[in-house]
Every structure is written in C-alpha cells, then in structure tokens.
Write a protein that holds these residues in place. Structure first.
Motif: not given
Length: 166
Positions: A38, A41, A106
């Motif tokens: 995360r 990203q 993504i």
C-alpha cells in the motif's frame, strides 16, 4: 561577481550533494525494501506528477522558448517522452509509468484519478507556472531540478524496485 562556468558547475554539484546526499525517510524505506504494498502504491501514485503530466511542463517551456535551436531540442525530448520512438523502443514514458502502476496493483484509470496530496498539486502548479513564466527560470528548473536526478535518484529507485518489489 562574474563566475566561471567551471565554478558554477561546482556550485551546482555542491548543492546537489548537500540536498540529495541523504535520502528522505520515504526513499530510504523504498531503498531498504521496507515499504508495504500500500505504501508503494501511494509512492507510485504521488510520483505520477512527473511522468503522467510532464507535457504540461515541457509544452509551456517550448512555447516561450526564444531560440528555434533550443525549441528543436525540446521538441526531440518531448517527442521521445511522448512516443518512445527515439530511445525506448516505441514505448512512451507515460506508458512505461502506467505499466509500473499496474505492476504494483494500480489500474490505469486509478492512476489518472489518484488523489494527489497538496504537495504534489503545489509542485505541479509551481512547475507549470515557472515553465511558462520565464524561459531561463523554466529551463533551469527543468534541467537542474528535474532532469539532472535521472541518472542518480531515478536509477536508485529503479534498482530498489527490481531488488525488493519485483
């Protein structure tokens, strides 16, 4: 006081060493492989202000350039970044970045709709402004602050991504 070209280059090198010798905590996490998926990203989403929107910087600089020879050089750079047909095997720089986004989970649509932090939005606005305001300021910002880190920081980021997140 007049400064020689050699002295100016030494001064620039000193500034780069001063400000880039120690990576920020975010980059250090990336280099050490300590980012969660995360966090990675988020890093990729925020960093998109460079490769996905660089036409907004190059274009403004091109328009105000007073010299046709420099405009020609900028056109070559913009062509390469937009098409990849000179050095990247026909893959544009923004396409390469979209592929990076996909590699970290993504989607293309998500990357273009990424909620940018205030600092990223401020950077985009500042950089677009300076590239359209004055050619010498815009070229200096672009070449010294933007492009000059390509062989250092960007190479280190690419190495870290391959090493820890591939």
């Amino acid at each position: 006081m007049k400064v020689s070209t050699e002295q100016l280059l030494r001064n620039i090198e000193e500034l780069q060493t001063k400000y880039f010798a120690t990576p920020s905590p975010v980059y250090q996490m990336l280099f050490d492989g300590k980012m969660t998926r995360r966090q990675l990203q988020e890093f990729v989403g925020q960093f998109s202000v460079f490769p996905l929107y660089n036409h907004g910087y190059h274009g403004r600089l091109y328009v105000i350039c007073p010299d046709h020879r420099w405009r020609s050089r900028m056109a070559e750079i913009t062509y390469e970044e937009g098409t990849g047909r000179l050095f990247a095997g026909g893959v544009s720089h923004h396409e390469l970045y979209l592929r990076l986004g996909e590699a970290v989970g993504i989607s293309r649509e998500q990357l273009y709709r990424w909620p940018l932090c205030p600092e990223a939005i401020g950077y985009m606005n500042w950089f677009a402004n300076i590239c359209g305001r004055s050619f010498i300021e815009g070229a200096s910002a672009h070449m010294l602050a933007g492009e000059s880190v390509g062989l250092t920081v960007y190479a280190e980021v690419a190495d870290a991504l391959r090493k820890h997140y591939a």
